[in-house]
Design a protein around this motif. Structure first.
Motif, PDB file in Angstrom:
ATOM      1  N   SER A  28       0.831  -1.204   0.000  1.00  0.00           N
ATOM      2  CA  SER A  28       0.000   0.000   0.000  1.00  0.00           C
ATOM      3  C   SER A  28       0.867   1.255   0.000  1.00  0.00           C
ATOM      4  CB  SER A  28      -0.892   0.000   1.247  1.00  0.00           C
ATOM      5  OG  SER A  28      -1.480   1.267   1.445  1.00  0.00           O
ATOM      6  N   PRO A  29       0.488   2.285  -0.769  1.00  0.00           N
ATOM      7  CA  PRO A  29       1.265   3.528  -0.766  1.00  0.00           C
ATOM      8  C   PRO A  29       1.194   4.253   0.578  1.00  0.00           C
ATOM      9  CG  PRO A  29      -0.772   3.811  -1.999  1.00  0.00           C
ATOM     10  CD  PRO A  29      -0.659   2.352  -1.696  1.00  0.00           C
ATOM     11  N   PHE A  30       0.272   3.852   1.449  1.00  0.00           N
ATOM     12  CA  PHE A  30       0.175   4.459   2.773  1.00  0.00           C
ATOM     13  C   PHE A  30       1.112   3.796   3.784  1.00  0.00           C
ATOM     14  CE2 PHE A  30      -4.266   4.723   1.053  1.00  0.00           C
ATOM     15  CZ  PHE A  30      -4.205   6.064   0.718  1.00  0.00           C
ATOM     16  N   SER A  31       1.705   2.682   3.417  1.00  0.00           N
ATOM     17  CA  SER A  31       2.499   1.916   4.370  1.00  0.00           C
ATOM     18  C   SER A  31       3.835   2.591   4.675  1.00  0.00           C
ATOM     19  CB  SER A  31       2.739   0.497   3.842  1.00  0.00           C
ATOM     20  OG  SER A  31       3.535   0.533   2.666  1.00  0.00           O
ATOM     21  N   LEU A  32       4.369   2.267   5.837  1.00  0.00           N
ATOM     22  CA  LEU A  32       5.679   2.759   6.266  1.00  0.00           C
ATOM     23  C   LEU A  32       6.597   1.581   6.529  1.00  0.00           C
ATOM     24  CD1 LEU A  32       4.620   5.467   8.908  1.00  0.00           C
ATOM     25  CD2 LEU A  32       5.383   5.879   6.558  1.00  0.00           C
ATOM     26  N   ASP A  33       7.886   1.748   6.242  1.00  0.00           N
ATOM     27  CA  ASP A  33       8.870   0.727   6.563  1.00  0.00           C
ATOM     28  C   ASP A  33       9.181   0.752   8.055  1.00  0.00           C
ATOM     29  OD1 ASP A  33       9.118  -0.018   3.881  1.00  0.00           O
ATOM     30  OD2 ASP A  33      10.719   1.446   3.520  1.00  0.00           O
ATOM     31  N   GLU A  34       9.556  -0.395   8.587  1.00  0.00           N
ATOM     32  CA  GLU A  34       9.998  -0.423   9.975  1.00  0.00           C
ATOM     33  C   GLU A  34      11.251   0.429  10.130  1.00  0.00           C
ATOM     34  OE1 GLU A  34       9.713  -4.040  12.565  1.00  0.00           O
ATOM     35  OE2 GLU A  34       9.572  -5.009  10.613  1.00  0.00           O
ATOM     36  N   PRO A  35      11.369   1.168  11.238  1.00  0.00           N
ATOM     37  CA  PRO A  35      12.558   2.001  11.429  1.00  0.00           C
ATOM     38  C   PRO A  35      13.760   1.182  11.878  1.00  0.00           C
ATOM     39  CG  PRO A  35      11.183   2.119  13.358  1.00  0.00           C
ATOM     40  CD  PRO A  35      10.417   1.285  12.356  1.00  0.00           C
ATOM     41  N   GLN A  36      14.929   1.723  11.657  1.00  0.00           N
ATOM     42  CA  GLN A  36      16.130   1.131  12.227  1.00  0.00           C
ATOM     43  C   GLN A  36      16.172   1.462  13.718  1.00  0.00           C
ATOM     44  OE1 GLN A  36      18.615  -0.758  10.861  1.00  0.00           O
ATOM     45  NE2 GLN A  36      17.507  -0.844   8.914  1.00  0.00           N
ATOM     46  N   TYR A 142      -4.610   2.048  -6.483  1.00  0.00           N
ATOM     47  CA  TYR A 142      -5.205   2.692  -7.659  1.00  0.00           C
ATOM     48  C   TYR A 142      -6.567   3.301  -7.339  1.00  0.00           C
ATOM     49  CZ  TYR A 142      -1.739  -0.056 -10.216  1.00  0.00           C
ATOM     50  OH  TYR A 142      -0.560  -0.612 -10.656  1.00  0.00           O
ATOM     51  N   LEU A 143      -6.881   4.365  -8.058  1.00  0.00           N
ATOM     52  CA  LEU A 143      -8.238   4.864  -8.127  1.00  0.00           C
ATOM     53  C   LEU A 143      -8.854   4.300  -9.392  1.00  0.00           C
ATOM     54  CD1 LEU A 143      -7.995   8.649  -7.133  1.00  0.00           C
ATOM     55  CD2 LEU A 143      -8.868   6.752  -5.753  1.00  0.00           C
ATOM     56  N   PHE A 144      -9.935   3.538  -9.264  1.00  0.00           N
ATOM     57  CA  PHE A 144     -10.650   2.994 -10.405  1.00  0.00           C
ATOM     58  C   PHE A 144     -11.839   3.901 -10.717  1.00  0.00           C
ATOM     59  CE2 PHE A 144      -9.227  -1.486  -9.031  1.00  0.00           C
ATOM     60  CZ  PHE A 144      -8.063  -1.365  -9.771  1.00  0.00           C
ATOM     61  N   LEU A 145     -12.016   4.238 -11.998  1.00  0.00           N
ATOM     62  CA  LEU A 145     -13.139   5.056 -12.436  1.00  0.00           C
ATOM     63  C   LEU A 145     -13.913   4.289 -13.489  1.00  0.00           C
ATOM     64  CD1 LEU A 145     -10.467   7.237 -12.102  1.00  0.00           C
ATOM     65  CD2 LEU A 145     -12.445   8.735 -12.049  1.00  0.00           C
ATOM     66  N   ASP A 146     -15.192   4.049 -13.209  1.00  0.00           N
ATOM     67  CA  ASP A 146     -16.022   3.242 -14.100  1.00  0.00           C
ATOM     68  C   ASP A 146     -17.283   3.986 -14.498  1.00  0.00           C
ATOM     69  OD1 ASP A 146     -14.717   0.518 -14.272  1.00  0.00           O
ATOM     70  OD2 ASP A 146     -14.813   0.784 -12.093  1.00  0.00           O
ATOM     71  N   GLY A 147     -17.521   4.047 -15.808  1.00  0.00           N
ATOM     72  CA  GLY A 147     -18.734   4.623 -16.377  1.00  0.00           C
ATOM     73  C   GLY A 147     -18.929   3.979 -17.729  1.00  0.00           C
ATOM     74  N   GLU A 152      -7.892   4.045 -14.817  1.00  0.00           N
ATOM     75  CA  GLU A 152      -7.408   4.016 -13.445  1.00  0.00           C
ATOM     76  C   GLU A 152      -6.222   4.952 -13.287  1.00  0.00           C
ATOM     77  OE1 GLU A 152      -4.785  -0.057 -13.617  1.00  0.00           O
ATOM     78  OE2 GLU A 152      -6.983  -0.229 -13.714  1.00  0.00           O
ATOM     79  N   VAL A 153      -6.039   5.419 -12.066  1.00  0.00           N
ATOM     80  CA  VAL A 153      -4.937   6.313 -11.731  1.00  0.00           C
ATOM     81  C   VAL A 153      -4.165   5.685 -10.579  1.00  0.00           C
ATOM     82  CG1 VAL A 153      -4.286   8.595 -10.887  1.00  0.00           C
ATOM     83  CG2 VAL A 153      -6.234   8.352 -12.441  1.00  0.00           C
ATOM     84  N   GLU A 154      -2.859   5.545 -10.741  1.00  0.00           N
ATOM     85  CA  GLU A 154      -2.029   4.998  -9.675  1.00  0.00           C
ATOM     86  C   GLU A 154      -1.739   6.092  -8.643  1.00  0.00           C
ATOM     87  OE1 GLU A 154       2.121   2.472  -9.024  1.00  0.00           O
ATOM     88  OE2 GLU A 154       1.593   3.235 -11.007  1.00  0.00           O
ATOM     89  N   LEU A 155      -2.010   5.801  -7.364  1.00  0.00           N
ATOM     90  CA  LEU A 155      -1.829   6.812  -6.335  1.00  0.00           C
ATOM     91  C   LEU A 155      -0.390   7.318  -6.273  1.00  0.00           C
ATOM     92  CD1 LEU A 155      -4.701   6.116  -5.406  1.00  0.00           C
ATOM     93  CD2 LEU A 155      -3.888   6.272  -3.050  1.00  0.00           C
ATOM     94  N   ALA A 156       0.565   6.428  -6.524  1.00  0.00           N
ATOM     95  CA  ALA A 156       1.971   6.822  -6.467  1.00  0.00           C
ATOM     96  C   ALA A 156       2.321   7.831  -7.549  1.00  0.00           C
ATOM     97  CB  ALA A 156       2.868   5.588  -6.584  1.00  0.00           C
ATOM     98  N   LYS A 157       1.474   7.918  -8.599  1.00  0.00           N
ATOM     99  CA  LYS A 157       1.729   8.841  -9.707  1.00  0.00           C
ATOM    100  C   LYS A 157       0.988  10.175  -9.542  1.00  0.00           C
ATOM    101  CE  LYS A 157       4.197   5.860 -12.091  1.00  0.00           C
ATOM    102  NZ  LYS A 157       5.647   6.074 -12.347  1.00  0.00           N
ATOM    103  N   ILE A 158       0.245  10.317  -8.438  1.00  0.00           N
ATOM    104  CA  ILE A 158      -0.468  11.565  -8.192  1.00  0.00           C
ATOM    105  C   ILE A 158       0.488  12.568  -7.558  1.00  0.00           C
ATOM    106  CG2 ILE A 158      -2.322  12.669  -6.888  1.00  0.00           C
ATOM    107  CD1 ILE A 158      -3.887  10.074  -7.084  1.00  0.00           C
ATOM    108  N   SER A 159       0.597  13.743  -8.145  1.00  0.00           N
ATOM    109  CA  SER A 159       1.508  14.760  -7.621  1.00  0.00           C
ATOM    110  C   SER A 159       0.792  15.816  -6.790  1.00  0.00           C
ATOM    111  CB  SER A 159       2.262  15.442  -8.768  1.00  0.00           C
ATOM    112  OG  SER A 159       1.360  16.068  -9.664  1.00  0.00           O
ATOM    113  N   LYS A 203       0.507  11.476 -13.359  1.00  0.00           N
ATOM    114  CA  LYS A 203       1.165  10.997 -14.567  1.00  0.00           C
ATOM    115  C   LYS A 203       0.546   9.672 -14.977  1.00  0.00           C
ATOM    116  CE  LYS A 203       5.638  13.208 -13.659  1.00  0.00           C
ATOM    117  NZ  LYS A 203       7.098  13.001 -13.417  1.00  0.00           N
ATOM    118  N   ALA A 204       0.100   9.603 -16.202  1.00  0.00           N
ATOM    119  CA  ALA A 204      -0.481   8.365 -16.711  1.00  0.00           C
ATOM    120  C   ALA A 204       0.611   7.340 -16.955  1.00  0.00           C
ATOM    121  CB  ALA A 204      -1.257   8.638 -17.995  1.00  0.00           C
TER     122      ALA A 204
END
Length: 248
Positions: A28-36, A142-147, A152-159, A203-204
Motif C-alpha cells: 500500500s502507498p500508505f504503508s511505512l517501513d519499519e525504522p532502524q 489505484y483509483l478505479f473510475l467506471d462509467g 485508473e490512476v495509480e496513487l503513487a503517480k499523483i503529484s 502521470k499516466a
C-alpha cells in the motif's frame, strides 16, 4: 514465515508479527517501513525522560520511531496498521498518539474510499463530463473510475490533490491543497466548508506529462451527495498520509 490467502504472508520481525504483501512492490502507498532501532550501546539513557538504564530500569524500542525509552515512556501498545502489524505494538507516547489517529483512517475512511461514490469526471481542459463511480482498489494502489469508459490512476503517480469546498469565495480559500512542499490545511466533517469536488494532477502510465482530472459531486444525484462528500473527506485524509509517507 507462512503464506496466507490474498497474496499476503505472515512475517516475523524483531518488532512483531506483520501481514505483508507477497510482492513487496505491491504494498500500500500508505504503508511505512519499519525504522532502524537505535543501537543499545548508543542509548544509555531514556531518550524522553533521561532516566539511566540499569538492571531494574530496562530499555524498550518504540516500534514506530525506533528510539530507546524506559518502560514509563514507552508503555503503550497501540495498533500500527501502516506497518502491517497483526497485534498492537509498543510505542512511545508521541508515536502512539499519531498511530491512534491513523487507526481511525484505516477503520473508517479506507472503507469509504473502497466502497466508492459517483461523480461527474472531467479530464484535462475538456468541457465534457462523464458520470463515473470512483473507488480505491483493495490494495490501495489505484483509483478505479467506471462509467461508459474505464480507466485508473495509480496513487503513487499523483503529484497534487486539491479538494474543492463550498462556502467560500472562489480565489480565497476554496481549494485545499496537499503536496510535499505546501503547508496542509484541513477539512472537517460538519464544518463550515463542505467538500464538493476534487482536482488531481497525475502521470499516466508510460507518460511523464502531468494530466489533470476533476471530480464533482453532481446536483443531479442528491441521494449520492452525502456519500460523495464523505468520500472526498476520506480522500483528503488519504492525501495527507500519502504525502507524509513520501517525506519520511
Amino acid at each position: 514465515m507462512s503464506s496466507v490467502p490474498d497474496g499476503k504472508k505472515l512475517v516475523r520481525s524483531p518488532s512483531g508479527l506483520r501481514m505483508m504483501p507477497e510482492m513487496g512492490a505491491y504494498s500500500s502507498p500508505f504503508s511505512l517501513d519499519e525504522p532502524q532501532w537505535v543501537p543499545d550501546k548508543e542509548c544509555p539513557r531514556c531518550m524522553q525522560c533521561d532516566t539511566k538504564f540499569d538492571f531494574i530500569t530496562r530499555k524498550h524500542h518504540c516500534r514506530r520511531c525506533g528510539k530507546c525509552f524506559c518502560d514509563k515512556c514507552c508503555s503503550k501498545k497501540v495498533p500500527l496498521p501502516r506497518m502491517c502489524f497483526v497485534d498492537p505494538v509498543r510505542q512511545c507516547a508521541e508515536c502512539a498518539l499519531i498511530s491512534q489517529k491513523e487507526t481511525e483512517f484505516y477503520d473508517r475512511q479506507l472503507k469509504v474510499l473502497m466502497n466508492g461514490a459517483t461523480f461527474l469526471v472531467t479530464l484535462g481542459c475538456s468541457e465534457k463530463s462523464e458520470t463515473m463511480v470512483c473507488r480505491l482498489s483493495n490494495n490501495h494502489r489505484y483509483l478505479f473510475l467506471d462509467g461508459e469508459s474505464h480507466f485508473e490512476v495509480e496513487l503513487a503517480k499523483i503529484s497534487t490533490v486539491q479538494v474543492l469546498t463550498e462556502g467560500l469565495t472562489p480565489g480565497e480559500k476554496d481549494i485545499h491543497t496537499y503536496t510535499s512542499l505546501l503547508e496542509s490545511q484541513y477539512i472537517t466533517e460538519g464544518g463550515n466548508n463542505r467538500a464538493i469536488g476534487l482536482l488531481l494532477q497525475y502521470k499516466a502510465v508510460g507518460s511523464q506529462d502531468l494530466q489533470k482530472m476533476k471530480l464533482t459531486a453532481s446536483d443531479d444525484y442528491n441521494s449520492n451527495k452525502k456519500l460523495a462528500g464523505s468520500w472526498l473527506v476520506a480522500m483528503h485524509k488519504a492525501a495527507k498520509l500519502l504525502y507524509e509517507s513520501r517525506d519520511q
